[in-house]
Design a protein around this motif. Sequence first.
Motif, short mmCIF file in Angstrom:
data_model
loop_
_atom_site.label_atom_id
_atom_site.label_comp_id
_atom_site.label_asym_id
_atom_site.label_seq_id
_atom_site.Cartn_x
_atom_site.Cartn_y
_atom_site.Cartn_z
N GLU A 115 -45.69 40.29 99.67
CA GLU A 115 -45.57 39.02 98.97
C GLU A 115 -44.48 39.06 97.90
O GLU A 115 -44.02 38.01 97.43
CB GLU A 115 -46.91 38.66 98.33
N LEU A 119 -39.60 37.22 96.04
CA LEU A 119 -39.32 37.28 94.60
C LEU A 119 -38.21 38.29 94.32
O LEU A 119 -37.33 38.05 93.49
CB LEU A 119 -40.58 37.65 93.83
N ASP A 179 -47.61 40.42 91.01
CA ASP A 179 -47.00 39.18 91.51
C ASP A 179 -46.71 38.22 90.36
O ASP A 179 -45.63 37.61 90.30
CB ASP A 179 -47.93 38.49 92.51
N GLU A 180 -47.69 38.07 89.46
CA GLU A 180 -47.51 37.14 88.34
C GLU A 180 -46.40 37.60 87.41
O GLU A 180 -45.66 36.80 86.85
CB GLU A 180 -48.82 36.98 87.58
N HIS A 183 -43.19 36.54 89.16
CA HIS A 183 -43.03 35.09 89.07
C HIS A 183 -42.51 34.71 87.69
O HIS A 183 -41.60 33.87 87.55
CB HIS A 183 -44.36 34.38 89.35
N ALA A 187 -38.71 33.15 86.90
CA ALA A 187 -38.60 31.85 86.23
C ALA A 187 -37.83 31.98 84.91
O ALA A 187 -36.99 31.14 84.58
CB ALA A 187 -39.99 31.28 85.98
#
Length: 199
Positions: A115, A119, A179-180, A183, A187
Amino acid sequence: MVLPQCNFFPHTPLTLFIFEPRYRQMLAQVLESDRVFCVGTASEGVGNAPVDAEAGIYQHGTIGLVRACVKNDDGTSHLVLDGLQRVHFNEWIAEEPFRVATLTPIETEITDLSELDPLLDRLGELLTEMREEKISMPPLFGQDEWRSVEPAILADWIANYFIEDVHARHILLSQPNLDERFHFLVAWMEGQVAAIKNG
């Protein structure tokens, strides 16, 4: 050790100058035992990172290993810490001569490394854009060597080298999910690149 404007990440070095009597005493105890102590961050009372309002300290820190230490003739010391482990401060049990807290380690949560692929691809694009904009960066990020770095280590390196805002850094420090973290990093870097291009 609680410092202002200093978020210490695992997998990164931190250089310190120890001069206050309480921290000289702390360092002496550390060097006589396991050579580790924790670094926390004093809160300025703004932002949305988790804060212990009563203590005035962000709720998360990092345990560091004293990798090198040079004591000066005047009793001060220069040292290098290697970040080892995220922790949550559970309870402050002493204030003098230096703060002591009970801790809970924060383990990195990884659900599925696949996943992370989109990214990481986006991260590569952003690093390329930053190079094109002549943004200074460590040599590792100048080419594609960073792709061989373990993702959990990479996230901490990027946070440490590219994000200066103390609150944003602490959000990343307090986030267990990898993952967070990515992210958030993507961003944040998108916003920085856009600001530079539009500025």
